[in-house]
Design a protein around this motif. Structure first.
Motif, PDB file in Angstrom:
ATOM      1  N   GLU A  41       0.342  -1.188   0.307  1.00 13.72           N
ATOM      2  CA  GLU A  41      -0.024  -0.153   0.006  1.00 13.72           C
ATOM      3  C   GLU A  41       0.858   0.980   0.115  1.00 13.72           C
ATOM      4  O   GLU A  41       0.778   1.929   0.155  1.00 13.72           O
ATOM      5  CB  GLU A  41      -0.940  -0.083   1.356  1.00 13.72           C
ATOM      6  CG  GLU A  41      -2.386  -1.145   1.169  1.00 13.72           C
ATOM      7  CD  GLU A  41      -2.782  -1.287   2.665  1.00 13.72           C
ATOM      8  OE1 GLU A  41      -2.670  -0.294   3.379  1.00 13.72           O
ATOM      9  OE2 GLU A  41      -4.089  -2.008   2.939  1.00 13.72           O
ATOM     10  N   SER A  42       1.992   1.078   0.080  1.00 16.56           N
ATOM     11  CA  SER A  42       3.169   2.439  -0.108  1.00 16.56           C
ATOM     12  C   SER A  42       2.826   2.748   1.029  1.00 16.56           C
ATOM     13  O   SER A  42       2.929   4.730   1.569  1.00 16.56           O
ATOM     14  CB  SER A  42       2.707   3.107  -1.218  1.00 16.56           C
ATOM     15  OG  SER A  42       3.325   2.171  -2.074  1.00 16.56           O
ATOM     16  N   ASP A  43       2.522   2.589   2.257  1.00 14.97           N
ATOM     17  CA  ASP A  43       2.494   2.731   3.674  1.00 14.97           C
ATOM     18  C   ASP A  43       3.070   3.587   4.271  1.00 14.97           C
ATOM     19  O   ASP A  43       3.977   2.198   5.111  1.00 14.97           O
ATOM     20  CB  ASP A  43       1.049   2.502   4.398  1.00 14.97           C
ATOM     21  CG  ASP A  43       0.453   3.767   5.472  1.00 14.97           C
ATOM     22  OD1 ASP A  43       1.153   4.295   6.065  1.00 14.97           O
ATOM     23  OD2 ASP A  43      -0.751   2.993   5.522  1.00 14.97           O
ATOM     24  N   MET A  44       4.156   4.114   4.889  1.00 12.37           N
ATOM     25  CA  MET A  44       5.736   4.396   5.273  1.00 12.37           C
ATOM     26  C   MET A  44       5.153   4.791   6.685  1.00 12.37           C
ATOM     27  O   MET A  44       5.501   3.712   7.299  1.00 12.37           O
ATOM     28  CB  MET A  44       5.994   6.168   5.326  1.00 12.37           C
ATOM     29  CG  MET A  44       7.098   6.169   5.296  1.00 12.37           C
ATOM     30  SD  MET A  44       8.484   4.275   5.257  1.00 12.37           S
ATOM     31  CE  MET A  44       9.635   5.158   5.714  1.00 12.37           C
ATOM     32  N   LEU A  45       3.968   5.265   7.579  1.00 11.82           N
ATOM     33  CA  LEU A  45       3.684   4.739   9.051  1.00 11.82           C
ATOM     34  C   LEU A  45       3.686   3.560   9.486  1.00 11.82           C
ATOM     35  O   LEU A  45       4.291   3.674  10.564  1.00 11.82           O
ATOM     36  CB  LEU A  45       2.316   5.512   9.216  1.00 11.82           C
ATOM     37  CG  LEU A  45       2.088   6.210  10.891  1.00 11.82           C
ATOM     38  CD1 LEU A  45       4.086   6.632  11.563  1.00 11.82           C
ATOM     39  CD2 LEU A  45       0.635   6.710  10.775  1.00 11.82           C
TER      40      LEU A  45
END
Length: 79
Positions: A41-45
């Protein structure tokens, strides 16, 4: 010795420590899934959260391994 005393001593026994290590290792499976999902999801957090959680799992395993080495042959449940 009461059942409650035996249950409390189980955590500091060799077999109790091995079960704790297995539980922690099973938590690592969840961390891997979380990392894959975050990267997809390219969710850095979420990725940072997974890395921090993974570090906690590794630290927990290291502490439990040290306790197993310290325990040696002095198993609480055997004597």
């Amino acid at each position: 010795m009461s059942a409650l005393s035996k249950a409390k001593g189980f955590r500091s026994s060799k077999s109790g420590l091995y079960i704790s290590m297995a539980t922690s290792a099973f938590g690592a499976v969840g961390v891997v899934k979380q990392i894959k999902k975050a990267r997809g999801e390219s969710d850095m957090l979420r990725l940072v959260d997974a890395v921090v959680t993974g570090a906690a799992v590794v630290t927990n395993l290291a502490i439990l391994y040290r306790e197993v080495k310290r325990l040696g042959d002095d198993d609480v449940l055997l004597g």
